[in-house]
Design a protein around this motif. Sequence first.
Motif, PDB file in Angstrom:
ATOM      1  N   UNK A 199       0.840  -1.206   0.000  1.00  0.00           N
ATOM      2  CA  UNK A 199       0.000   0.000   0.000  1.00  0.00           C
ATOM      3  C   UNK A 199       0.867   1.246   0.000  1.00  0.00           C
ATOM      4  N   UNK A 200       1.924   1.259   0.806  1.00  0.00           N
ATOM      5  CA  UNK A 200       2.827   2.411   0.833  1.00  0.00           C
ATOM      6  C   UNK A 200       3.463   2.650  -0.533  1.00  0.00           C
ATOM      7  N   UNK A 201       3.860   1.584  -1.203  1.00  0.00           N
ATOM      8  CA  UNK A 201       4.492   1.728  -2.516  1.00  0.00           C
ATOM      9  C   UNK A 201       3.535   2.381  -3.513  1.00  0.00           C
ATOM     10  N   UNK A 202       2.265   1.975  -3.493  1.00  0.00           N
ATOM     11  CA  UNK A 202       1.286   2.577  -4.401  1.00  0.00           C
ATOM     12  C   UNK A 202       1.062   4.035  -4.039  1.00  0.00           C
ATOM     13  N   UNK A 203       0.964   4.319  -2.747  1.00  0.00           N
ATOM     14  CA  UNK A 203       0.756   5.703  -2.312  1.00  0.00           C
ATOM     15  C   UNK A 203       1.939   6.601  -2.662  1.00  0.00           C
ATOM     16  N   UNK A 204       3.119   6.014  -2.843  1.00  0.00           N
ATOM     17  CA  UNK A 204       4.299   6.788  -3.224  1.00  0.00           C
ATOM     18  C   UNK A 204       4.444   6.913  -4.729  1.00  0.00           C
ATOM     19  N   UNK A 205       3.461   6.376  -5.478  1.00  0.00           N
ATOM     20  CA  UNK A 205       3.450   6.593  -6.917  1.00  0.00           C
ATOM     21  C   UNK A 205       3.812   5.409  -7.791  1.00  0.00           C
ATOM     22  N   UNK A 206       4.133   4.281  -7.198  1.00  0.00           N
ATOM     23  CA  UNK A 206       4.448   3.100  -8.014  1.00  0.00           C
ATOM     24  C   UNK A 206       3.172   2.596  -8.688  1.00  0.00           C
ATOM     25  N   UNK A 207       3.257   2.143  -9.922  1.00  0.00           N
ATOM     26  CA  UNK A 207       2.079   1.595 -10.602  1.00  0.00           C
ATOM     27  C   UNK A 207       1.567   0.341  -9.887  1.00  0.00           C
ATOM     28  N   UNK A 208       0.251   0.237  -9.801  1.00  0.00           N
ATOM     29  CA  UNK A 208      -0.352  -0.896  -9.079  1.00  0.00           C
ATOM     30  C   UNK A 208       0.077  -2.241  -9.653  1.00  0.00           C
TER      31      UNK A 208
END
Length: 59
Positions: A11-20
């Motif tokens: 979840x943190x990775x997605x919130x930091x802008x990584x593509x889902x």
Amino acid sequence: MTVVEQRYRAVLAVEQGEPRCHVAAQFDVSRQTLSRLLRPERRPGRRCGRTGAFRNTQG
């Protein structure tokens, strides 16, 4: 890494802008599961469900 830690980091990775799709592959979860984890009603401290009660933010 526990499942809870894995999901939290995803979840943190997605919130930091990584593509889902990339995050899902990296953490070995489906895109659908990742989308479900990102829903506001699944996040701690948010109102949930029909009752409007707050989710437990402890443990």
